[in-house]
Design a protein around this motif. Structure first.
Motif, short mmCIF file in Angstrom:
data_model
loop_
_atom_site.label_atom_id
_atom_site.label_comp_id
_atom_site.label_asym_id
_atom_site.label_seq_id
_atom_site.Cartn_x
_atom_site.Cartn_y
_atom_site.Cartn_z
N ALA A 14 1.44 0.49 -0.91
CA ALA A 14 1.19 1.82 -0.34
C ALA A 14 0.19 1.72 0.82
O ALA A 14 0.33 2.42 1.83
CB ALA A 14 0.70 2.78 -1.41
N ARG B 270 1.93 0.41 3.90
CA ARG B 270 2.78 1.45 4.52
C ARG B 270 1.93 2.51 5.22
O ARG B 270 2.48 3.44 5.83
CB ARG B 270 3.65 2.13 3.46
N GLU C 218 -0.19 4.60 3.64
CA GLU C 218 -0.33 5.78 2.78
C GLU C 218 -1.71 5.83 2.11
O GLU C 218 -2.36 6.87 2.13
CB GLU C 218 0.78 5.79 1.73
N PHE D 142 -5.26 9.19 0.08
CA PHE D 142 -4.00 9.05 0.80
C PHE D 142 -4.10 9.78 2.13
O PHE D 142 -4.83 10.76 2.27
CB PHE D 142 -2.85 9.65 -0.01
N GLY E 267 -1.41 11.42 5.24
CA GLY E 267 -0.03 11.77 5.54
C GLY E 267 0.12 13.25 5.82
O GLY E 267 -0.86 13.99 5.84
N GLU F 170 3.29 14.20 -0.85
CA GLU F 170 4.44 13.51 -1.45
C GLU F 170 4.15 12.04 -1.80
O GLU F 170 4.50 11.58 -2.88
CB GLU F 170 5.65 13.60 -0.53
N ALA F 171 3.52 11.30 -0.89
CA ALA F 171 3.26 9.87 -1.15
C ALA F 171 2.34 9.70 -2.35
O ALA F 171 2.55 8.82 -3.19
CB ALA F 171 2.67 9.20 0.08
N ARG G 30 4.34 10.56 -5.51
CA ARG G 30 5.30 9.49 -5.80
C ARG G 30 4.58 8.28 -6.39
O ARG G 30 5.07 7.66 -7.34
CB ARG G 30 6.04 9.13 -4.51
N PHE G 31 3.42 7.95 -5.84
CA PHE G 31 2.63 6.84 -6.35
C PHE G 31 2.27 7.07 -7.82
O PHE G 31 2.47 6.19 -8.66
CB PHE G 31 1.36 6.65 -5.52
#
Length: 100
Positions: free
Chosen positions: A31, A34, A36, A54, A56, A60-61, A64-65
């Motif tokens: 992550a 990427r 994030e 995070f 962004g 969402e990231a 999701r993590f």
């Protein structure tokens, strides 16, 4: 924007994390690569929470993590939540505000 993923850790977190730590760290570093995760880690004394920062356009990231994290899946995390964080001071602040 910045988002904090906040984990409330189970009382036996320190005793159980070894079994899942490599998978958890792999997920975290992926992550980060990427773009994030900015920085992440567990709080100490006591080790009762962890905070993952995070970046962004949406939470969402982070969500999701958390859903994929073996610490969550295997019950080392009692509950988690994502909070938007309005960062205003510092080199990496998403919304820098300087004194007038």
């Amino acid at each position: 924007m910045h988002f904090l993923l906040i984990y409330d850790l189970a009382p036996d977190y320190l005793e159980r994390r070894g079994e899942f730590r490599n998978e958890h760290l792999k997920l975290g570093w992926e992550a980060h690569e990427r773009g994030e995760i900015v920085i992440a880690g567990a709080l100490a004394d006591p080790a009762d929470q962890a905070v993952l920062l995070f970046t962004g356009d949406s939470p969402e990231a982070a969500e999701r993590f958390a859903r994929a994290d073996p610490y969550v899946v295997h019950g080392l995390v009692k509950q988690w939540r994502v909070r938007p964080w309005t960062t205003v001071v510092g080199q990496d602040a998403a919304n820098p505000v300087r004194p007038g």
